[in-house]
Design an enzyme around this catalytic site. Structure first.
Site, PDB file in Angstrom:
ATOM      1  N   ARG A  19       2.815   6.679  17.119  1.00 31.37           N
ATOM      2  CA  ARG A  19       1.118   7.847  17.288  1.00 31.37           C
ATOM      3  C   ARG A  19       0.284   6.729  18.077  1.00 31.37           C
ATOM      4  NH1 ARG A  19      -1.255   7.191  10.459  1.00 31.37           N
ATOM      5  NH2 ARG A  19       0.013   8.073   9.970  1.00 31.37           N
ATOM      6  N   LYS A  37       0.943  -1.215  -0.256  1.00 32.75           N
ATOM      7  CA  LYS A  37      -0.133  -0.399   0.060  1.00 32.75           C
ATOM      8  C   LYS A  37       0.965   1.310   0.219  1.00 32.75           C
ATOM      9  CE  LYS A  37      -0.789   0.579   5.057  1.00 32.75           C
ATOM     10  NZ  LYS A  37      -0.005   1.762   5.377  1.00 32.75           N
ATOM     11  N   ASP A  38       2.064   0.960   0.133  1.00 35.34           N
ATOM     12  CA  ASP A  38       2.693   2.101   0.357  1.00 35.34           C
ATOM     13  C   ASP A  38       4.069   2.260  -1.030  1.00 35.34           C
ATOM     14  OD1 ASP A  38       2.303   2.994   2.959  1.00 35.34           O
ATOM     15  OD2 ASP A  38       3.849   1.661   3.834  1.00 35.34           O
ATOM     16  N   ARG A  43       0.968  12.380  11.955  1.00 37.14           N
ATOM     17  CA  ARG A  43       2.346  11.222  10.656  1.00 37.14           C
ATOM     18  C   ARG A  43       2.727  10.597  12.128  1.00 37.14           C
ATOM     19  NH1 ARG A  43       4.541  12.826   6.522  1.00 37.14           N
ATOM     20  NH2 ARG A  43       4.922  10.701   6.725  1.00 37.14           N
ATOM     21  N   CYS A  56      -1.286  11.111  -4.303  1.00 34.50           N
ATOM     22  CA  CYS A  56      -1.035  10.238  -2.736  1.00 34.50           C
ATOM     23  C   CYS A  56      -2.622  11.989  -2.298  1.00 34.50           C
ATOM     24  CB  CYS A  56      -0.263  11.437  -2.247  1.00 34.50           C
ATOM     25  SG  CYS A  56       0.424  13.110  -2.102  1.00 34.50           S
ATOM     26  N   ARG A 107      -8.129   8.702   2.752  1.00 36.07           N
ATOM     27  CA  ARG A 107      -9.272   7.209   1.906  1.00 36.07           C
ATOM     28  C   ARG A 107      -9.572   7.374   3.230  1.00 36.07           C
ATOM     29  NH1 ARG A 107      -8.734   2.919   4.651  1.00 36.07           N
ATOM     30  NH2 ARG A 107      -7.022   2.542   5.195  1.00 36.07           N
ATOM     31  N   ARG A 108      -9.150   7.374   4.327  1.00 36.01           N
ATOM     32  CA  ARG A 108     -10.604   7.427   5.465  1.00 36.01           C
ATOM     33  C   ARG A 108     -10.671   7.828   5.952  1.00 36.01           C
ATOM     34  NH1 ARG A 108      -4.727   5.205   8.444  1.00 36.01           N
ATOM     35  NH2 ARG A 108      -5.419   2.625   8.589  1.00 36.01           N
TER      36      ARG A 108
END
Length: 309
Positions: free
Chosen positions: A155, A81-82, A149, A242, A131-132
């Site tokens: 986090r 996904k990255d 981030r 992005c 997306r979220r």
């Protein structure tokens, strides 16, 4: 002399855990093989601002790719996904294997133990994924999406320090760092559509390094390869950036059938383009292209191009 494979990776705890998984699998398949870890800190890891300022997701792979191409390492382990989907892999490299796919869902982590629909109005939910954010704004407009981030461990530390009321993180990521017990709620894919490549680890080598390619290829999981190929082709054909809220996932059924569900959102989540396509006689690449074409027919190009980046 035994074969030595030097594995380059980001230096976050999650990335290092992923490398240990690969090392264990290689040791199991090739008992005489020696592996070494080459950690690097990427510009994406150092930067705490918007990814768009660094050119997007490539900020997490640029230094890793450079080490591979320069010969400082033989194998790179990436979260798929990255990896940027709007451009091909760096020339001279190839993905030699995809590991079996992990959980593709997102999770809520809340110290209060509350689900999203139980959080009070104004609660601060930490996530920087467009997306979220789009999906949260559509379903829970009373909640505040606050950028965050850093790697998953940092986090969680910010959450524990009271800077946020809840976080959205990948189930697979929490499992990889041994923090799955902190999950308050698992969001099913129909309420939080996952990112392209969710739950997949990609093993990238120099294309001409046949010894490494042959050793790594033994780890490839064919159904995951098919799912990844369809998703990546769809993302490439859409040419999202992005800041584009694009989501979707392919599913290879046990009987061999392959399908791809995909969505493109406006940043506020109020406009959603969606499709669910079956491959039939199509190859995974062709399925990805057909899915993209259907989204483009619905207006995906205009929606994506309207979003600043």
């Amino acid at each position: 002399m035994p074969q030595v494979i030097r594995i380059v990776t980001r230096s976050s705890p999650m990335a290092l855990a992923q490398v240990e998984r690969v090392r264990a699998l290689l040791a199991e398949r090739h008992p005489g093989l020696v592996t070494e870890v080459v950690p690097v800190t990427t510009s994406g890891d150092r930067w705490l601002g918007a990814l768009s300022a660094l050119g997007g997701k490539g900020a997490f792979t640029k230094e890793v790719d450079a080490a591979l191409l320069a010969g400082g390492a033989d194998l790179a382990v990436h979260c798929l996904k990255d990896m940027p989907g709007d451009r091909p892999l760096p020339e001279g490299t190839a993905v030699a294997a995809y590991l079996p796919r992990d959980d593709i869902r997102d999770a809520v982590v809340s110290p209060s133990g509350l689900r999203l629909d139980q959080l009070p109005a104004g609660a601060r939910v930490g996530t920087s994924a467009v997306r979220r954010v789009a999906q949260l704004r559509a379903e829970y407009p009373e909640l505040e999406c606050v950028p965050i981030r850093g790697n998953a461990n940092s986090r969680l530390a910010k959450l524990d320090a009271g800077e946020y009321d809840a976080l959205l993180l990948a189930v697979s990521g929490l499992e990889r760092i041994g923090q799955a017990q902190r999950i308050t709620q698992v969001l099913e894919v129909d309420e939080m559509c996952p990112p392209i490549g969710a739950g997949i680890l990609a093993l990238q080598c120099r294309a001409d390094d046949t010894a490494t390619v042959d050793a790594v290829a033994a780890l490839n999981h064919a159904p995951t390869w098919r799912e990844a190929a369809a998703e990546r082709m769809m993302l490439h054909a859409l040419q999202g950036h992005c800041n584009s809220p694009i989501a979707g996932y392919a599913r290879a059924e046990k009987d061999g059938r392959l399908s791809l569900r995909a969505r493109v959102f406006s940043p506020d989540g109020k406009r959603v383009l969606a499709t669910h396509e079956w491959a039939g006689a199509l190859s995974p690449d062709e399925l990805g292209m057909a899915t993209a074409l259907e989204l483009l027919r619905q207006g995906a190009r205009e929606l994506i191009d309207e979003i600043p980046h």
